[in-house]
Structure formats: C-alpha cells, structure tokens
Design a protein around this motif. Structure first.
Motif, PDB file in Angstrom:
ATOM      1  N   ARG A 195      48.736  36.864  26.224  1.00  0.00           N
ATOM      2  CA  ARG A 195      47.820  36.979  26.932  1.00  0.00           C
ATOM      3  C   ARG A 195      48.974  36.200  28.333  1.00  0.00           C
ATOM      4  O   ARG A 195      48.740  35.359  28.290  1.00  0.00           O
ATOM      5  CB  ARG A 195      46.871  38.118  27.485  1.00  0.00           C
ATOM      6  CG  ARG A 195      45.894  36.444  27.263  1.00  0.00           C
ATOM      7  CD  ARG A 195      44.312  37.366  27.176  1.00  0.00           C
ATOM      8  NE  ARG A 195      44.353  37.755  28.796  1.00  0.00           N
ATOM      9  CZ  ARG A 195      43.359  37.632  29.447  1.00  0.00           C
ATOM     10  NH1 ARG A 195      42.278  37.470  28.707  1.00  0.00           N
ATOM     11  NH2 ARG A 195      42.929  38.210  31.030  1.00  0.00           N
ATOM     12  N   ILE A 249      47.693  34.362  32.226  1.00  0.00           N
ATOM     13  CA  ILE A 249      46.813  34.509  33.321  1.00  0.00           C
ATOM     14  C   ILE A 249      47.574  34.306  34.760  1.00  0.00           C
ATOM     15  O   ILE A 249      49.187  33.027  34.824  1.00  0.00           O
ATOM     16  CB  ILE A 249      46.015  33.439  32.736  1.00  0.00           C
ATOM     17  CG1 ILE A 249      45.285  33.996  31.684  1.00  0.00           C
ATOM     18  CG2 ILE A 249      45.645  32.919  34.239  1.00  0.00           C
ATOM     19  CD1 ILE A 249      44.020  32.744  31.167  1.00  0.00           C
ATOM     20  N   LYS A 250      47.810  35.220  35.598  1.00  0.00           N
ATOM     21  CA  LYS A 250      48.161  34.771  36.626  1.00  0.00           C
ATOM     22  C   LYS A 250      47.787  34.656  38.325  1.00  0.00           C
ATOM     23  O   LYS A 250      46.486  35.010  38.501  1.00  0.00           O
ATOM     24  CB  LYS A 250      49.263  36.115  36.984  1.00  0.00           C
ATOM     25  CG  LYS A 250      49.859  36.725  35.704  1.00  0.00           C
ATOM     26  CD  LYS A 250      50.925  38.563  35.920  1.00  0.00           C
ATOM     27  CE  LYS A 250      49.401  39.102  36.173  1.00  0.00           C
ATOM     28  NZ  LYS A 250      49.518  40.809  35.847  1.00  0.00           N
ATOM     29  N   ASP A 300      46.027  37.460  39.151  1.00  0.00           N
ATOM     30  CA  ASP A 300      44.440  37.925  38.716  1.00  0.00           C
ATOM     31  C   ASP A 300      43.677  36.903  39.491  1.00  0.00           C
ATOM     32  O   ASP A 300      42.393  37.436  39.565  1.00  0.00           O
ATOM     33  CB  ASP A 300      44.726  36.775  37.225  1.00  0.00           C
ATOM     34  CG  ASP A 300      45.294  38.244  36.070  1.00  0.00           C
ATOM     35  OD1 ASP A 300      45.041  39.038  36.537  1.00  0.00           O
ATOM     36  OD2 ASP A 300      46.183  38.078  35.520  1.00  0.00           O
ATOM     37  N   ASN A 322      39.870  45.854  44.561  1.00  0.00           N
ATOM     38  CA  ASN A 322      40.161  44.461  43.435  1.00  0.00           C
ATOM     39  C   ASN A 322      40.891  43.237  44.403  1.00  0.00           C
ATOM     40  O   ASN A 322      41.558  42.241  43.482  1.00  0.00           O
ATOM     41  CB  ASN A 322      41.665  45.276  42.981  1.00  0.00           C
ATOM     42  CG  ASN A 322      41.603  44.186  41.113  1.00  0.00           C
ATOM     43  OD1 ASN A 322      40.890  44.018  40.633  1.00  0.00           O
ATOM     44  ND2 ASN A 322      43.174  43.873  41.127  1.00  0.00           N
ATOM     45  N   PRO A 360      40.680  39.648  43.521  1.00  0.00           N
ATOM     46  CA  PRO A 360      40.917  38.522  42.800  1.00  0.00           C
ATOM     47  C   PRO A 360      40.231  36.906  42.980  1.00  0.00           C
ATOM     48  O   PRO A 360      39.232  36.806  43.963  1.00  0.00           O
ATOM     49  CB  PRO A 360      42.302  37.973  43.055  1.00  0.00           C
ATOM     50  CG  PRO A 360      42.575  37.733  44.367  1.00  0.00           C
ATOM     51  CD  PRO A 360      41.799  39.782  44.762  1.00  0.00           C
ATOM     52  N   LEU A 420      39.399  32.976  33.405  1.00  0.00           N
ATOM     53  CA  LEU A 420      40.035  34.755  33.896  1.00  0.00           C
ATOM     54  C   LEU A 420      40.353  35.058  32.326  1.00  0.00           C
ATOM     55  O   LEU A 420      40.251  35.922  31.561  1.00  0.00           O
ATOM     56  CB  LEU A 420      41.355  34.107  34.479  1.00  0.00           C
ATOM     57  CG  LEU A 420      41.534  33.604  36.313  1.00  0.00           C
ATOM     58  CD1 LEU A 420      42.378  33.142  36.084  1.00  0.00           C
ATOM     59  CD2 LEU A 420      40.947  34.895  36.696  1.00  0.00           C
ATOM     60  N   GLN A 469      37.475  37.025  30.921  1.00  0.00           N
ATOM     61  CA  GLN A 469      37.661  38.526  31.794  1.00  0.00           C
ATOM     62  C   GLN A 469      38.951  39.635  30.794  1.00  0.00           C
ATOM     63  O   GLN A 469      39.700  38.873  30.463  1.00  0.00           O
ATOM     64  CB  GLN A 469      37.943  38.721  32.960  1.00  0.00           C
ATOM     65  CG  GLN A 469      37.700  37.472  34.094  1.00  0.00           C
ATOM     66  CD  GLN A 469      37.703  37.805  35.317  1.00  0.00           C
ATOM     67  OE1 GLN A 469      38.987  38.543  35.624  1.00  0.00           O
ATOM     68  NE2 GLN A 469      36.608  37.092  36.130  1.00  0.00           N
ATOM     69  N   PRO A 487      41.831  42.106  29.833  1.00  0.00           N
ATOM     70  CA  PRO A 487      43.023  42.653  31.004  1.00  0.00           C
ATOM     71  C   PRO A 487      43.292  42.950  31.573  1.00  0.00           C
ATOM     72  O   PRO A 487      42.252  44.102  31.362  1.00  0.00           O
ATOM     73  CB  PRO A 487      44.740  42.827  29.478  1.00  0.00           C
ATOM     74  CG  PRO A 487      43.516  41.654  28.062  1.00  0.00           C
ATOM     75  CD  PRO A 487      42.163  41.702  28.666  1.00  0.00           C
ATOM     76  N   GLN A 488      43.675  43.227  32.976  1.00  0.00           N
ATOM     77  CA  GLN A 488      43.353  44.621  33.662  1.00  0.00           C
ATOM     78  C   GLN A 488      44.076  45.449  33.313  1.00  0.00           C
ATOM     79  O   GLN A 488      43.662  46.787  33.758  1.00  0.00           O
ATOM     80  CB  GLN A 488      43.721  43.655  35.626  1.00  0.00           C
ATOM     81  CG  GLN A 488      42.711  42.644  35.702  1.00  0.00           C
ATOM     82  CD  GLN A 488      42.867  42.193  37.126  1.00  0.00           C
ATOM     83  OE1 GLN A 488      44.687  43.050  37.738  1.00  0.00           O
ATOM     84  NE2 GLN A 488      42.282  41.499  38.088  1.00  0.00           N
ATOM     85  N   THR A 500      43.844  50.301  38.377  1.00  0.00           N
ATOM     86  CA  THR A 500      44.029  48.555  38.840  1.00  0.00           C
ATOM     87  C   THR A 500      45.677  49.362  38.006  1.00  0.00           C
ATOM     88  O   THR A 500      46.463  47.912  39.129  1.00  0.00           O
ATOM     89  CB  THR A 500      43.116  48.105  38.426  1.00  0.00           C
ATOM     90  OG1 THR A 500      41.820  48.444  39.495  1.00  0.00           O
ATOM     91  CG2 THR A 500      43.527  46.422  38.978  1.00  0.00           C
ATOM     92  N   LYS A 543      48.672  48.161  40.329  1.00  0.00           N
ATOM     93  CA  LYS A 543      50.029  46.298  39.646  1.00  0.00           C
ATOM     94  C   LYS A 543      50.844  47.291  39.436  1.00  0.00           C
ATOM     95  O   LYS A 543      52.312  46.275  39.874  1.00  0.00           O
ATOM     96  CB  LYS A 543      49.260  46.161  38.529  1.00  0.00           C
ATOM     97  CG  LYS A 543      48.019  45.255  38.672  1.00  0.00           C
ATOM     98  CD  LYS A 543      47.991  44.223  39.490  1.00  0.00           C
ATOM     99  CE  LYS A 543      45.773  43.912  39.670  1.00  0.00           C
ATOM    100  NZ  LYS A 543      46.434  42.731  40.308  1.00  0.00           N
TER     101      LYS A 543
END
Length: 249
Positions: A23, A25-26, A103, A134, A136, A192, A195, A197-198, A210, A214
């Motif tokens: 995944r 992470i941004k 994120d 939302n 971050p 992160l 959590q 994934p969004q 959400t 995105k």
C-alpha cells in the motif's frame, strides 16, 4: 529510491513494480521558502544531506520500506515554498491539491527564520480548509536546530504552537542528525500504516464519498523528476569540500 514521474494527476501515482499486497502512504511537506523541506525529505529517504537544492522544484519522491512488518510505498510531495504577503497567504492550486491527495501533512519552519514560524498557523488553517471534512493528520517540524547562533524562534514556541494546533512536534536538524528526522517521519508512517486505506476497493458506484473526492482531485502540473545523478554529484562535492577543510586545518 525510485522517483515517480510522468503523471497526469497527483492522485494517480501507481507503483507498478510492487506486489499487490503493498500500500502507499502519501505525505505532503509544506512550509515557507528556505526552511529545508527538500533537505528533510531527501535526508529521510536516502540518509544523505547535500544542502544545495533547486528551490521550489515541487518534486515527488517515492521509496519502498518496511513499516511494522508491512511492505509499503512512501510517497512524499515536496511542495514549493509559501510566502506571506499582506499578512495573508494563498496556497497555490497544486499545493492545495497536494493536501487533498495526501494522507498526512508535514508543516515545516526554520528556527532561524521567525517569518516561517509565523506562517504555520495560517498554513494549518489552509490545510483544514483544503481537507474539508477529511482533515489529514498533521505534524509540525522545526528544522535547523543545529544553528544555535542564528536561532530566531525560541525552543518553547514550537511545542506551544503544536499544542494549540493539536499536532505532534519535533525539532530536528536535517544537516546534523539523521535519527531525529527519521524518527519524526517514521512515527508518522507507523500512525498511517495502522489506519485502513482511504480508497475503497469496491468497484461499485456506491463507494465512499472520500474515495470519490480523491479520484476527482484537480489536475496538478507534472512535477519535475529530481536528477539523482546530479544529487549524487553534489553530495560527493560536499564530502570533498569537508575533506579539504579538515586537511587544511
């Protein structure tokens, strides 16, 4: 470190070489000009400090790492410096889109520049507005802690401001201490990674709002790809300069 480029939108940054289980992470790094945003990002991802970067390049960096035993791709958007004009700021569209894409957001100021510290509260308000419902996670980084003789921001002001904003605070030196920089970014990555994934994996039209927001992020100008050969050359030059200085002494 692999650099992501040739993108049409910042929300479309796939890592095609990664296994399906990985995944992303941004993170978006935001702050005034000259506070050391690029130095912090490169220090975290490569352990190197060069000290000479093209300002306001707005590069997007990517690296695959292990976070709590999970293989993840860390994507860090280094945004151009924001300036204070007429006691107000206006985030450029691509910086706003970076916040909406990310994120988490890292707000940076320099302890040697009080104006960059004064920017933080307004930058945080802009992040809140850009995130809408939302919001971050946000952390506050005070850079250049090694330059004690040039300090213009008291060491207590950062923690007080972070407490007011409700975010974590770290005072670091990108040039002197990799462990400080790594600790700040790594803790955020761990937070992160815990959590979900969004973006929803459900292809139906009933996906979450959400995820829809995105996907509908506005277009962002294509970021420049950092010339890694040039970065390595300047790193070697910096090392050579230090060696010559020691030899002359």
């Amino acid at each position: 470190m692999r650099l992501i480029h040739n993108m049409t939108t910042i929300a479309e940054c796939p890592a095609p070489e990664l296994p399906a289980a990985s995944r992303a992470i941004k993170m978006a790094v935001i702050g005034g000009s000259g506070v050391g945003k690029t130095a912090l990002v490169v220090r975290f991802l490569t352990r190197r400090f060069i000290g000479d970067y093209e300002r306001n390049a707005g590069n997007l960096y990517s690296r695959e790492v292990q976070v709590d035993g999970e293989q993840v791709t860390i994507q860090v958007q280094d945004t151009p410096g924001v300036e204070l004009t007429d006691n107000s700021i206006g985030l450029p569209d691509h910086v706003t889109c970076s916040v909406q894409w990310a994120d988490a957001v890292v707000l940076v100021y320099s302890v040697t520049d009080h104006r960059s510290f004064d920017l933080i509260d307004q930058l945080h308000q802009s992040v809140v507005r850009a995130g809408g419902g939302n919001m971050p996670p946000v952390i506050l980084l005070a850079n250049k802690a090694d330059l004690l003789h040039l300090r213009r921001v008291d060491s207590q002001q950062g923690p007080l401001l972070a407490g007011t904003l409700g975010c974590s605070f770290y005072e670091v030196s990108a040039s002197e201490d990799y462990s400080q920089v790594h600790s700040a970014f790594h803790r955020l990555c761990c937070q992160l990674a815990k959590q979900p994934p969004q973006a929803s994996s459900n292809p139906s039209h009933n996906s979450s709002s959400t995820a829809t927001e995105k996907r509908r992020s506005p277009l962002i100008p294509r970021p420049k790809s950092p010339n890694m050969q040039d970065l390595k050359r300047r790193f070697k030059q910096a090392l050579s300069a230090k060696v010559r200085t020691v030899t002359s002494v």
